[in-house]
Design a protein around this motif. Structure first.
Motif, PDB file in Angstrom:
ATOM      1  N   ALA A 193      -2.988 -15.648  11.578  1.00  0.00           N
ATOM      2  CA  ALA A 193      -3.512 -16.660  12.499  1.00  0.00           C
ATOM      3  C   ALA A 193      -4.734 -16.171  13.268  1.00  0.00           C
ATOM      4  O   ALA A 193      -5.588 -16.971  13.666  1.00  0.00           O
ATOM      5  N   SER A 194      -4.849 -14.857  13.451  1.00  0.00           N
ATOM      6  CA  SER A 194      -5.996 -14.305  14.178  1.00  0.00           C
ATOM      7  C   SER A 194      -7.161 -13.959  13.257  1.00  0.00           C
ATOM      8  O   SER A 194      -8.169 -13.427  13.708  1.00  0.00           O
ATOM      9  N   GLY A 195      -6.984 -14.225  11.943  1.00  0.00           N
ATOM     10  CA  GLY A 195      -8.047 -13.944  10.987  1.00  0.00           C
ATOM     11  C   GLY A 195      -8.042 -12.540  10.431  1.00  0.00           C
ATOM     12  O   GLY A 195      -8.976 -12.147   9.717  1.00  0.00           O
ATOM     13  N   GLN A 196      -6.995 -11.759  10.727  1.00  0.00           N
ATOM     14  CA  GLN A 196      -6.902 -10.390  10.238  1.00  0.00           C
ATOM     15  C   GLN A 196      -6.227 -10.349   8.858  1.00  0.00           C
ATOM     16  O   GLN A 196      -5.276 -11.088   8.622  1.00  0.00           O
ATOM     17  N   PRO A 197      -6.713  -9.487   7.945  1.00  0.00           N
ATOM     18  CA  PRO A 197      -6.071  -9.368   6.625  1.00  0.00           C
ATOM     19  C   PRO A 197      -4.617  -8.917   6.760  1.00  0.00           C
ATOM     20  O   PRO A 197      -4.304  -8.055   7.578  1.00  0.00           O
ATOM     21  N   VAL A 198      -3.747  -9.500   5.935  1.00  0.00           N
ATOM     22  CA  VAL A 198      -2.319  -9.203   5.989  1.00  0.00           C
ATOM     23  C   VAL A 198      -1.993  -8.089   4.996  1.00  0.00           C
ATOM     24  O   VAL A 198      -2.311  -8.194   3.806  1.00  0.00           O
ATOM     25  N   LEU A 199      -1.371  -7.025   5.484  1.00  0.00           N
ATOM     26  CA  LEU A 199      -0.939  -5.915   4.630  1.00  0.00           C
ATOM     27  C   LEU A 199       0.515  -6.076   4.240  1.00  0.00           C
ATOM     28  O   LEU A 199       1.343  -6.521   5.049  1.00  0.00           O
ATOM     29  N   LEU A 200       0.837  -5.709   2.993  1.00  0.00           N
ATOM     30  CA  LEU A 200       2.232  -5.638   2.594  1.00  0.00           C
ATOM     31  C   LEU A 200       2.889  -4.475   3.335  1.00  0.00           C
ATOM     32  O   LEU A 200       2.224  -3.487   3.661  1.00  0.00           O
ATOM     33  N   PRO A 201       4.184  -4.557   3.599  1.00  0.00           N
ATOM     34  CA  PRO A 201       4.851  -3.464   4.327  1.00  0.00           C
ATOM     35  C   PRO A 201       4.877  -2.175   3.511  1.00  0.00           C
ATOM     36  O   PRO A 201       5.081  -2.195   2.300  1.00  0.00           O
ATOM     37  N   GLY A 202       4.673  -1.059   4.193  1.00  0.00           N
ATOM     38  CA  GLY A 202       4.759   0.240   3.532  1.00  0.00           C
ATOM     39  C   GLY A 202       3.509   0.581   2.748  1.00  0.00           C
ATOM     40  O   GLY A 202       2.486  -0.100   2.798  1.00  0.00           O
ATOM     41  N   THR A 203       3.590   1.693   2.007  1.00  0.00           N
ATOM     42  CA  THR A 203       2.512   2.122   1.118  1.00  0.00           C
ATOM     43  C   THR A 203       3.076   2.308  -0.289  1.00  0.00           C
ATOM     44  O   THR A 203       4.270   2.498  -0.472  1.00  0.00           O
ATOM     45  N   TYR A 204       2.180   2.316  -1.281  1.00  0.00           N
ATOM     46  CA  TYR A 204       2.593   2.252  -2.681  1.00  0.00           C
ATOM     47  C   TYR A 204       1.843   3.303  -3.511  1.00  0.00           C
ATOM     48  O   TYR A 204       0.745   3.732  -3.143  1.00  0.00           O
ATOM     49  N   HIS A 205       2.443   3.671  -4.629  1.00  0.00           N
ATOM     50  CA  HIS A 205       1.773   4.598  -5.532  1.00  0.00           C
ATOM     51  C   HIS A 205       0.469   3.972  -6.031  1.00  0.00           C
ATOM     52  O   HIS A 205       0.483   2.850  -6.545  1.00  0.00           O
ATOM     53  N   PRO A 206      -0.668   4.677  -5.907  1.00  0.00           N
ATOM     54  CA  PRO A 206      -1.951   4.145  -6.389  1.00  0.00           C
ATOM     55  C   PRO A 206      -2.083   4.325  -7.903  1.00  0.00           C
ATOM     56  O   PRO A 206      -2.811   5.202  -8.385  1.00  0.00           O
ATOM     57  N   THR A 207      -1.410   3.493  -8.652  1.00  0.00           N
ATOM     58  CA  THR A 207      -1.382   3.636 -10.112  1.00  0.00           C
ATOM     59  C   THR A 207      -2.776   3.590 -10.708  1.00  0.00           C
ATOM     60  O   THR A 207      -3.072   4.288 -11.681  1.00  0.00           O
ATOM     61  N   PHE A 208      -3.639   2.754 -10.138  1.00  0.00           N
ATOM     62  CA  PHE A 208      -5.011   2.658 -10.639  1.00  0.00           C
ATOM     63  C   PHE A 208      -5.704   4.018 -10.557  1.00  0.00           C
ATOM     64  O   PHE A 208      -6.462   4.406 -11.457  1.00  0.00           O
ATOM     65  N   LEU A 209      -5.444   4.758  -9.472  1.00  0.00           N
ATOM     66  CA  LEU A 209      -6.072   6.056  -9.274  1.00  0.00           C
ATOM     67  C   LEU A 209      -5.496   7.094 -10.226  1.00  0.00           C
ATOM     68  O   LEU A 209      -6.229   7.934 -10.772  1.00  0.00           O
ATOM     69  N   TYR A 210      -4.184   7.051 -10.454  1.00  0.00           N
ATOM     70  CA  TYR A 210      -3.564   7.966 -11.406  1.00  0.00           C
ATOM     71  C   TYR A 210      -4.199   7.807 -12.784  1.00  0.00           C
ATOM     72  O   TYR A 210      -4.538   8.785 -13.444  1.00  0.00           O
ATOM     73  N   GLU A 211      -4.343   6.545 -13.214  1.00  0.00           N
ATOM     74  CA  GLU A 211      -4.912   6.316 -14.544  1.00  0.00           C
ATOM     75  C   GLU A 211      -6.375   6.727 -14.593  1.00  0.00           C
ATOM     76  O   GLU A 211      -6.838   7.289 -15.592  1.00  0.00           O
ATOM     77  N   SER A 212      -7.117   6.455 -13.521  1.00  0.00           N
ATOM     78  CA  SER A 212      -8.521   6.828 -13.486  1.00  0.00           C
ATOM     79  C   SER A 212      -8.687   8.342 -13.615  1.00  0.00           C
ATOM     80  O   SER A 212      -9.512   8.829 -14.409  1.00  0.00           O
ATOM     81  N   LEU A 213      -7.896   9.100 -12.858  1.00  0.00           N
ATOM     82  CA  LEU A 213      -7.976  10.557 -12.932  1.00  0.00           C
ATOM     83  C   LEU A 213      -7.549  11.060 -14.314  1.00  0.00           C
ATOM     84  O   LEU A 213      -8.138  12.005 -14.856  1.00  0.00           O
ATOM     85  N   TRP A 214      -6.524  10.437 -14.879  1.00  0.00           N
ATOM     86  CA  TRP A 214      -6.064  10.812 -16.216  1.00  0.00           C
ATOM     87  C   TRP A 214      -7.175  10.599 -17.248  1.00  0.00           C
ATOM     88  O   TRP A 214      -7.394  11.437 -18.123  1.00  0.00           O
ATOM     89  N   CYS A 215      -7.891   9.492 -17.133  1.00  0.00           N
ATOM     90  CA  CYS A 215      -8.978   9.214 -18.067  1.00  0.00           C
ATOM     91  C   CYS A 215     -10.091  10.253 -17.942  1.00  0.00           C
ATOM     92  O   CYS A 215     -10.685  10.670 -18.943  1.00  0.00           O
ATOM     93  N   LEU A 216     -10.382  10.683 -16.728  1.00  0.00           N
ATOM     94  CA  LEU A 216     -11.399  11.716 -16.528  1.00  0.00           C
ATOM     95  C   LEU A 216     -10.958  13.039 -17.142  1.00  0.00           C
ATOM     96  O   LEU A 216     -11.783  13.780 -17.706  1.00  0.00           O
ATOM     97  N   VAL A 217      -9.664  13.350 -17.037  1.00  0.00           N
ATOM     98  CA  VAL A 217      -9.139  14.562 -17.663  1.00  0.00           C
ATOM     99  C   VAL A 217      -9.293  14.476 -19.181  1.00  0.00           C
ATOM    100  O   VAL A 217      -9.700  15.450 -19.841  1.00  0.00           O
ATOM    101  N   ILE A 218      -8.983  13.308 -19.748  1.00  0.00           N
ATOM    102  CA  ILE A 218      -9.130  13.115 -21.197  1.00  0.00           C
ATOM    103  C   ILE A 218     -10.584  13.324 -21.607  1.00  0.00           C
ATOM    104  O   ILE A 218     -10.879  13.995 -22.619  1.00  0.00           O
ATOM    105  N   ALA A 219     -11.519  12.747 -20.856  1.00  0.00           N
ATOM    106  CA  ALA A 219     -12.937  12.900 -21.174  1.00  0.00           C
ATOM    107  C   ALA A 219     -13.339  14.372 -21.151  1.00  0.00           C
ATOM    108  O   ALA A 219     -14.064  14.848 -22.036  1.00  0.00           O
ATOM    109  N   LEU A 220     -12.869  15.109 -20.155  1.00  0.00           N
ATOM    110  CA  LEU A 220     -13.200  16.530 -20.037  1.00  0.00           C
ATOM    111  C   LEU A 220     -12.630  17.318 -21.212  1.00  0.00           C
ATOM    112  O   LEU A 220     -13.315  18.184 -21.777  1.00  0.00           O
ATOM    113  N   VAL A 221     -11.394  17.025 -21.598  1.00  0.00           N
ATOM    114  CA  VAL A 221     -10.771  17.725 -22.716  1.00  0.00           C
ATOM    115  C   VAL A 221     -11.553  17.473 -24.010  1.00  0.00           C
ATOM    116  O   VAL A 221     -11.803  18.400 -24.796  1.00  0.00           O
TER     117      VAL A 221
END
Length: 240
Positions: A193-221
């Motif tokens: 109601a005040s125009g602020q973005p609504v966050l889901l409760p808690g924090t979550y595993h950043p799966t997008f970041l895990y995959e991104s780092l994994w892809c960089l490791v693959i490229a390096l290998v």
């Protein structure tokens, strides 16, 4: 030292932990330039394509390949890959287009997402056609392009970060991801109601970041192995 000062000093580590104990997510993934929507997801994909082409060009040049080969083949591979990615997304998420309340015409427009496996399948077909027209063996081009494709995937995953998607279960780890309640059609976070973005409760595993780092490791290998021996069995080793 006063009791108040002691209490304040002892609270600093806890405050620092709170500040550093989450990765924030953007509250907006689409910006409008007049009637034209500029999507962060598309910009991340475009960045990935540019990186992939640049890396492949350097590897082809290092192997003594013809100048302009990568751009010629990419002219086939990129459009095929985009079409394949869209087809894969529609096939694997049919309810949004052909289910109850869905709009089939949206399958032909930029509504929804893309699927990486469709991009790989039709992109490879487009690259094969481009190699045939250029008179180059597909396996040689694939060898040069492999690490760049992994880097492109790493860049593209940050589009999921902008869209507040591709996250895992809730976690208390220091790198937990804050996620907004998302309005997919508007491309931004739901606001209160005040125009602020609504966050889901808690924090979550950043799966997008895990995959991104994994892809960089693959490229390096791939690059490190390529420096030790020729993966294709024909020609000198390639380097970035």
């Amino acid at each position: 030292m006063s009791a108040g000062l002691v209490a304040g000093v002892s609270a600093l580590p806890a405050l620092s932990g709170q500040v550093l104990a989450a990765i924030p997510s953007p509250s907006q993934g689409v910006w409008h330039l007049g009637p034209l929507p500029v999507r962060a997801y598309a910009l991340c994909i475009l960045l990935g394509i540019v990186l992939a082409v640049r890396i492949a060009e350097r590897r082809v040049a290092a192997a003594g390949g013809p100048s302009g080969l990568v751009l010629d083949v990419s002219a086939w591979a990129v459009p095929f890959g985009i079409v394949g990615a869209r087809i894969y997304h529609v096939i694997t998420s049919p309810a949004a287009y052909f289910g109850e309340g869905g709009h089939p015409v949206d399958a032909l427009l930029w509504q929804g997402g893309l699927g990486i496996w469709g991009a790989v399948a039709l992109g490879a077909l487009g690259a094969w056609i481009g190699c045939r027209r250029a008179g180059v063996q597909f396996v040689l081009f694939a060898d040069a392009a492999a690490p760049g494709l992994a880097v492109a995937q790493a860049a593209g995953r940050f589009g999921n970060w902008f869209n507040n998607e591709l996250f895992g279960r809730r976690t208390d780890l220091p790198w937990g991801l804050q996620v907004h309640e998302w309005d997919q059609s508007a491309g931004r976070a739901v606001t209160d109601a005040s125009g602020q973005p609504v966050l889901l409760p808690g924090t979550y595993h950043p799966t997008f970041l895990y995959e991104s780092l994994w892809c960089l490791v693959i490229a390096l290998v791939i690059v490190l192995v390529g420096r030790r021996r020729d993966l294709s069995g024909a020609g000198p080793s390639r380097s970035t």
